[in-house]
Write an enzyme that holds these catalytic residues in place. Structure first.
Site, PDB file in Angstrom:
ATOM      1  N   SER A 145      30.958  28.116  10.499  1.00  0.00           N
ATOM      2  CA  SER A 145      32.410  28.179  10.669  1.00  0.00           C
ATOM      3  C   SER A 145      32.850  29.592  10.336  1.00  0.00           C
ATOM      4  O   SER A 145      32.263  30.248   9.465  1.00  0.00           O
ATOM      5  CB  SER A 145      33.102  27.195   9.725  1.00  0.00           C
ATOM      6  N   TYR A 159      34.415  23.527   1.717  1.00  0.00           N
ATOM      7  CA  TYR A 159      33.982  23.585   3.121  1.00  0.00           C
ATOM      8  C   TYR A 159      33.469  24.980   3.452  1.00  0.00           C
ATOM      9  O   TYR A 159      32.387  25.134   4.040  1.00  0.00           O
ATOM     10  CB  TYR A 159      35.139  23.208   4.039  1.00  0.00           C
TER      11      TYR A 159
END
Length: 252
Positions: A145, A159
């Site tokens: 990501s 995350y």
């Protein structure tokens, strides 16, 4: 349809929906035979398999829970048993638990810990299981990501950390397997039109988030899948240990 990957076998984890399904279809469009893993919806997984078979390739859906590290070896063994080999591994399966800062008394530590287990240890387990049997000249792709290297807003520490962990691991894998001409790279998407993004952001992308992007829109699944296909293909053989953003410039 192209024959660029004809004769290759790819495993896409979490391939029953979202980017995983789009990547499986894109690889099939290049002629690769495809295995996908899924954890819950057999119906969705079989629908993807039927789409893949309609493209003229072999396809298989395997139920496998990436939260369980012991599930990785049987997953890879089923791929080998069905197709006879494995050439491309796309570590795509992941979850997103975001929205609360680390000092929030309501922090959901149970699901945050599960996120680390799935996003990091699950990908590690699958890679360990695949590495000994992956064809020489094979490809390993980690779906990271943009948050793995750039965190422009609060509430994403765990995350972002889970995706950052993939970077160091991929670089180590690239070093370990380079002697077999196996590459390992991280593709870092930004926001995409997926169920995962909707669960975090809602149905509309906030204007403030779009304003962070020089190219003021979110990625399409096809754009991200196209980069995965390039790295998985013959022209990606000299790219390894790299981290490549498909994020509209949010990290610049």
């Amino acid at each position: 349809m192209s024959n660029l990957l004809k004769g290759k076998v790819a495993l896409v984890t979490g391939g029953s929906r979202g980017l995983g399904a789009a990547t499986a279809e894109a690889l099939a469009d290049l002629g690769a035979d495809i295995a996908i893993s899924y954890v819950a919806s057999a119906e969705k997984a079989e629908a993807v398999v039927e789409k893949l078979k309609a493209k003229g390739v072999r396809a298989l859906a395997i139920k496998s829970d990436q939260a369980d590290m012991a599930a990785a070896k049987p997953l890879v063994e089923k791929v080998i048993a069905h197709f006879g080999k494995l050439d491309i591994l796309v570590n795509n399966a992941a979850i997103a638990v975001q929205g609360k800062t680390v000092d929030d008394p309501a922090l959901d530590t149970v699901n945050l810990d599960r996120q680390w287990q799935i996003n990091v240890m699950g990908a590690v387990a699958t890679t360990r299981a695949a590495a000994p049997v992956l064809s020489d000249g094979g490809r390993i792709l980690f779906i990271g990501s943009a948050l793995g290297t750039h965190v422009p807003f609060a509430g994403t520490a765990d995350y972002a950390g889970s995706k950052a962990a993939l970077i160091g691991y991929a670089k180590g894998v690239a070093r370990d397997l380079g002697g077999r001409n196996i590459t390992a790279n991280v593709v870092q998407p930004g926001v995409m039109p997926t169920d995962m993004a909707t669960a975090v952001l809602g149905d509309e992308i906030p204007a403030a988030l779009l304003d962070l992007h020089p190219i003021r829109r979110i990625a399409t699944l096809e754009e991200v899948a196209a980069l995965v296909c390039h790295l998985a293909g013959p022209n990606g053989g000299y790219i390894t240990g790299s981290v490549i953003d498909v994020a509209g410039g949010i990290a610049i």
